[in-house]
Design a protein around this motif. Sequence first.
Motif, PDB file in Angstrom:
ATOM      1  N   PRO A  44       0.956  -1.121   0.091  1.00  0.00           N
ATOM      2  CA  PRO A  44      -0.163   0.045   0.071  1.00  0.00           C
ATOM      3  C   PRO A  44       0.996   1.108  -0.088  1.00  0.00           C
ATOM      4  CG  PRO A  44       0.282  -0.838   2.339  1.00  0.00           C
ATOM      5  CD  PRO A  44       0.824  -1.804   1.161  1.00  0.00           C
ATOM      6  N   TYR A  45       0.245   2.415  -0.480  1.00  0.00           N
ATOM      7  CA  TYR A  45       0.803   3.712  -0.518  1.00  0.00           C
ATOM      8  C   TYR A  45      -0.098   4.633   0.424  1.00  0.00           C
ATOM      9  CZ  TYR A  45       2.943   1.321  -4.344  1.00  0.00           C
ATOM     10  OH  TYR A  45       4.064   0.589  -5.413  1.00  0.00           O
ATOM     11  N   ASP A  46       0.847   5.539   0.938  1.00  0.00           N
ATOM     12  CA  ASP A  46       0.162   6.927   1.386  1.00  0.00           C
ATOM     13  C   ASP A  46      -0.371   7.757   0.448  1.00  0.00           C
ATOM     14  OD1 ASP A  46       0.932   6.409   4.182  1.00  0.00           O
ATOM     15  OD2 ASP A  46       2.674   6.101   3.414  1.00  0.00           O
ATOM     16  N   ALA A  47       0.291   7.718  -0.809  1.00  0.00           N
ATOM     17  CA  ALA A  47      -0.490   8.516  -1.792  1.00  0.00           C
ATOM     18  C   ALA A  47       0.267   8.076  -3.102  1.00  0.00           C
ATOM     19  CB  ALA A  47       0.237  10.247  -1.622  1.00  0.00           C
ATOM     20  N   VAL A  48      -0.637   8.485  -4.303  1.00  0.00           N
ATOM     21  CA  VAL A  48      -0.381   7.899  -5.577  1.00  0.00           C
ATOM     22  C   VAL A  48      -0.330   9.377  -6.331  1.00  0.00           C
ATOM     23  CG1 VAL A  48      -1.381   6.787  -7.669  1.00  0.00           C
ATOM     24  CG2 VAL A  48      -1.506   5.745  -5.332  1.00  0.00           C
ATOM     25  N   LEU A  49       0.683   9.221  -7.328  1.00  0.00           N
ATOM     26  CA  LEU A  49       0.742  10.562  -8.253  1.00  0.00           C
ATOM     27  C   LEU A  49       0.586   9.902  -9.543  1.00  0.00           C
ATOM     28  CD1 LEU A  49       1.207  13.404  -9.037  1.00  0.00           C
ATOM     29  CD2 LEU A  49       3.566  13.068  -8.743  1.00  0.00           C
ATOM     30  N   TRP A  50      -0.428  10.284 -10.286  1.00  0.00           N
ATOM     31  CA  TRP A  50      -0.754  10.052 -11.869  1.00  0.00           C
ATOM     32  C   TRP A  50       0.021  11.114 -12.608  1.00  0.00           C
ATOM     33  CZ3 TRP A  50      -3.219   5.539 -11.994  1.00  0.00           C
ATOM     34  CH2 TRP A  50      -3.933   4.978 -10.687  1.00  0.00           C
ATOM     35  N   THR A  51       1.169  10.772 -13.481  1.00  0.00           N
ATOM     36  CA  THR A  51       1.480  11.575 -14.497  1.00  0.00           C
ATOM     37  C   THR A  51       1.603  10.692 -15.783  1.00  0.00           C
ATOM     38  OG1 THR A  51       3.789  10.591 -13.808  1.00  0.00           O
ATOM     39  CG2 THR A  51       3.215  12.600 -12.544  1.00  0.00           C
ATOM     40  N   VAL A  52       0.194  10.924 -16.258  1.00  0.00           N
ATOM     41  CA  VAL A  52       0.240   9.953 -17.430  1.00  0.00           C
ATOM     42  C   VAL A  52      -0.165  10.837 -18.857  1.00  0.00           C
ATOM     43  CG1 VAL A  52      -0.776   8.070 -16.349  1.00  0.00           C
ATOM     44  CG2 VAL A  52      -2.195   9.922 -16.540  1.00  0.00           C
ATOM     45  N   GLY A  53       0.431  11.927 -18.778  1.00  0.00           N
ATOM     46  CA  GLY A  53       0.339  12.736 -20.074  1.00  0.00           C
ATOM     47  C   GLY A  53      -0.676  14.003 -19.656  1.00  0.00           C
ATOM     48  N   ARG A  54      -0.631  14.928 -20.697  1.00  0.00           N
ATOM     49  CA  ARG A  54      -1.414  16.202 -20.699  1.00  0.00           C
ATOM     50  C   ARG A  54      -2.457  16.439 -21.730  1.00  0.00           C
ATOM     51  NH1 ARG A  54       0.189  19.516 -16.735  1.00  0.00           N
ATOM     52  NH2 ARG A  54      -0.532  21.436 -17.712  1.00  0.00           N
ATOM     53  N   VAL A  55      -3.625  17.078 -21.600  1.00  0.00           N
ATOM     54  CA  VAL A  55      -4.543  16.974 -22.331  1.00  0.00           C
ATOM     55  C   VAL A  55      -4.765  18.556 -22.754  1.00  0.00           C
ATOM     56  CG1 VAL A  55      -7.073  16.877 -22.655  1.00  0.00           C
ATOM     57  CG2 VAL A  55      -5.807  15.259 -21.538  1.00  0.00           C
ATOM     58  N   VAL A  64     -11.418  25.149 -37.314  1.00  0.00           N
ATOM     59  CA  VAL A  64     -10.019  24.866 -36.994  1.00  0.00           C
ATOM     60  C   VAL A  64      -9.807  23.478 -36.376  1.00  0.00           C
ATOM     61  CG1 VAL A  64      -8.335  25.365 -34.984  1.00  0.00           C
ATOM     62  CG2 VAL A  64      -9.875  27.367 -36.099  1.00  0.00           C
ATOM     63  N   ALA A  65      -8.957  22.845 -37.151  1.00  0.00           N
ATOM     64  CA  ALA A  65      -8.369  21.443 -37.444  1.00  0.00           C
ATOM     65  C   ALA A  65      -7.937  20.966 -35.934  1.00  0.00           C
ATOM     66  CB  ALA A  65      -7.746  20.993 -38.600  1.00  0.00           C
ATOM     67  N   THR A  66      -8.166  20.010 -35.258  1.00  0.00           N
ATOM     68  CA  THR A  66      -7.481  19.363 -34.079  1.00  0.00           C
ATOM     69  C   THR A  66      -6.986  17.918 -34.422  1.00  0.00           C
ATOM     70  OG1 THR A  66      -9.383  18.831 -33.007  1.00  0.00           O
ATOM     71  CG2 THR A  66      -8.445  20.983 -32.423  1.00  0.00           C
ATOM     72  N   ASP A  67      -6.206  17.434 -33.826  1.00  0.00           N
ATOM     73  CA  ASP A  67      -5.791  15.884 -34.288  1.00  0.00           C
ATOM     74  C   ASP A  67      -6.557  15.136 -33.109  1.00  0.00           C
ATOM     75  OD1 ASP A  67      -4.511  16.132 -31.512  1.00  0.00           O
ATOM     76  OD2 ASP A  67      -2.609  15.951 -32.151  1.00  0.00           O
ATOM     77  N   ALA A  68      -6.418  13.944 -33.024  1.00  0.00           N
ATOM     78  CA  ALA A  68      -7.241  12.972 -32.413  1.00  0.00           C
ATOM     79  C   ALA A  68      -7.013  13.198 -30.872  1.00  0.00           C
ATOM     80  CB  ALA A  68      -6.534  11.611 -32.636  1.00  0.00           C
ATOM     81  N   GLY A  69      -5.929  13.948 -30.503  1.00  0.00           N
ATOM     82  CA  GLY A  69      -5.775  14.217 -29.089  1.00  0.00           C
ATOM     83  C   GLY A  69      -6.182  15.542 -28.614  1.00  0.00           C
ATOM     84  N   GLY A  70      -6.828  16.325 -29.690  1.00  0.00           N
ATOM     85  CA  GLY A  70      -7.235  17.726 -29.284  1.00  0.00           C
ATOM     86  C   GLY A  70      -6.459  19.084 -29.742  1.00  0.00           C
ATOM     87  N   HIS A  71      -5.090  18.703 -29.983  1.00  0.00           N
ATOM     88  CA  HIS A  71      -4.194  19.559 -30.091  1.00  0.00           C
ATOM     89  C   HIS A  71      -4.960  20.412 -31.516  1.00  0.00           C
ATOM     90  CE1 HIS A  71      -1.612  16.599 -27.953  1.00  0.00           C
ATOM     91  NE2 HIS A  71      -1.345  17.730 -27.107  1.00  0.00           N
ATOM     92  N   VAL A  72      -4.297  21.549 -31.378  1.00  0.00           N
ATOM     93  CA  VAL A  72      -4.824  22.469 -32.532  1.00  0.00           C
ATOM     94  C   VAL A  72      -3.700  22.270 -33.490  1.00  0.00           C
ATOM     95  CG1 VAL A  72      -5.111  24.726 -33.291  1.00  0.00           C
ATOM     96  CG2 VAL A  72      -5.975  24.076 -30.985  1.00  0.00           C
ATOM     97  N   GLN A  73      -3.923  22.336 -34.634  1.00  0.00           N
ATOM     98  CA  GLN A  73      -3.134  21.976 -35.734  1.00  0.00           C
ATOM     99  C   GLN A  73      -2.569  23.541 -36.339  1.00  0.00           C
ATOM    100  OE1 GLN A  73      -2.138  18.302 -36.744  1.00  0.00           O
ATOM    101  NE2 GLN A  73      -2.780  18.821 -34.447  1.00  0.00           N
ATOM    102  N   VAL A  74      -1.181  23.305 -36.658  1.00  0.00           N
ATOM    103  CA  VAL A  74      -0.778  24.927 -36.903  1.00  0.00           C
ATOM    104  C   VAL A  74       0.276  24.452 -37.805  1.00  0.00           C
ATOM    105  CG1 VAL A  74      -1.482  26.276 -35.066  1.00  0.00           C
ATOM    106  CG2 VAL A  74       0.666  24.969 -35.127  1.00  0.00           C
TER     107      VAL A  74
END
Length: 449
Positions: A253-264, A277-287
């Motif tokens: 067991p853990y006292d705490a868990v830190l999720w670092t699984v990317g950014r949106v 305005v086009a975005t990719d599959a992850g929602g990033h604005v295409q430029v």
Amino acid sequence: MTRRFDLIVLGAGSAGLTVAQRAARHGARVAVCDPGALGGTCVNRGCVPKKALWFAAQWAQSQALARDYGFALARPAALDWKRFRRQRDDYIAGIRARYDRRLQEAGVALIGEAARFLAPDLLELAGGGRLAAPQVVIATGARPRRLELPGFGLGMVSDDVFALERAPARLAVVGGGYVAMEFACLLHALGCGVDLLVRGELLGNFDAELVQHLAGRMLARGIRIVMQTEVRAAHGSAGAVRLEDQTGAMHGPYDAVLWTVGRVPNSDGLGLDGIGVATDAGGHVQVDRYQATGVPGIAALGDVTGRRALTPVAVAAGYALAERLFGGKPQSRFDYEAIPSVAFTDPPLGGVGLTEAQARGRHGEAVRVYTRSFVPLQLAVAGREERSWTKLVCAGGDERVVGLHALGPGVDELLQGYAVALRQGLRRRDLNAAVAIHPTAAEELLLLH
């Protein structure tokens, strides 16, 4: 009533503030819309508070080094988290106050509301007002990814780390990117027992050989790294969490868990679909290379675009965009090649240019690699044996430096000058001909033969 400007910037982070202030200096009427705190992620939930915590971790370890040097320290003192948080927050409040003052001095209208597009040149504020401008810049940044898996709420994301009132005794960090590696190292230095659970690779944007040396250092210091582990669920309760992986095995067991699984990217809710305005599959604005979207009059900057998520990149791209739009420089754009980057791990790992793998993929057999390891003087005097590493990646008959990488104390400071030289066409012979500053870690990069 519709308020009219020359430029509307969505987002008051590093990218948005830069383009807004620079455009205003060129005489543009500018509005910045953001419901959050000035400075965005970097100032409030990223670079600045993270680096402050990293400094605290460095001081914790420096006490042990001082004892090895002969200082009479019975045991390292613990961090006063309450005092540290107050000092850190006061510093950040000062940054925000300076930003606010600069915007006022530049005549930029700061609107503390979110906005969405009704048309390419027309936006509606969350409170109901409307803004219009022939040019709009999307610089809304990104946020930590949250997974739809059982028990995810039992853990925290990177934003939450800065609210900690003490170091958890036992911590699980889920992820293998720079956020995961940095927090695993600095929280371990502040007294946490740390397990790092990694699904894929470690620090994929850095040179693989030096990443492995860093992982070895982390293991030697007591951080447990578990590779090829995909967490499927969290069980238990706050303060006593177990993590279940893809095999059904339990960790904790853990006292705490830190999720670092990317950014949106914060592109949802802006009404981008309605204006094309086009975005990719992850929602990033295409430029394109000029930061322009496919819709005339709309550009995008920073983390929302999925480009290199680094504050200096956002600042430089914002400056170039303002020059193109309002400074009479139609060809102004930011060059995304040879960007220096540092992971504030323990020790720090940095690089600029191509990794060895990237260089071989681009230049093939024309690549030559030079590496060197050494024990830094400040550690050697104390009788320690932790080694630093430097690596030079060259290409072509003239051995132009296409990549430069280093792991060890002080790397975060020493790489900047070399980054400038690399962009100016640095050759290995230039390094060999330079006069070293001795004794320093920086001189090691001149001695690679």
